[in-house]
Scaffold this motif. Structure first.
Motif: not given
Length: 160
Positions: A36-40, A47-48, A67-68
């Motif tokens: 898992t990469v990036g925010p939950a 995420n915003l 991810q974006q």
């Protein structure tokens, strides 16, 4: 090392070897990015920020672009779902299915169980109508139309 430590380490090595997956499974693992990469998904603030960066700065790598898109998808889904829901609330369909299965029907139906009286299922008294049925039948049988009804064709007076 003394004999008990050497025996213990041999026992630990055998135990580890028994728990390890077979060599064929270790070789066949494809490493498809299961980490898992990036925010939950539940971290909406992070995420915003990532979703806003989709519009403000270009991604420098495929992982950043992915991810974006993943962060933007959360808000796109919420926006589309909310828009459809708002459209149904402001301008509901006229179909009988919507009347029967809409959320407001369920609310009225449930509240009807706990209070308020509705019309009875069967009639309690004779219903009075203003239509003279024998006259309507006579008109339909003799002329096949009602005397006071409007024309049903757009081309009145034209010959075919």
């Amino acid at each position: 090392p003394p004999a008990p430590l050497r025996a213990m380490s041999m026992l630990a090595a055998c135990s580890r070897a028994a728990r390890a997956p077979p060599a064929a499974v270790r070789i066949a693992k494809r490493h498809l990015g299961e980490t898992t990469v990036g925010p939950a998904v539940t971290d909406l603030a992070a995420n915003l920020r990532v979703a806003k960066s989709f519009f403000t700065k270009p991604a420098l790598s495929y992982a950043q672009y992915k991810q974006q898109c993943a962060s933007l998808r959360i808000f796109a889904f919420a926006g589309v779902t909310g828009g459809c829901m708002l459209a149904l609330i402001l301008d509901p369909p006229k179909s009988s299915y919507w009347v029967r299965y809409s959320p407001t029907y369920y609310f009225r139906h449930i509240t009807g169980f706990f209070g308020g009286s509705s019309k009875p299922l069967f009639l309690t008294e004779k219903v009075e109508h203003e239509t003279d049925v024998p006259d309507v039948v006579k008109q339909l049988v003799s002329t096949r139309r009602l005397a006071n009804a409007g024309s049903d064709s757009d081309s009145e007076g034209e010959e075919h």
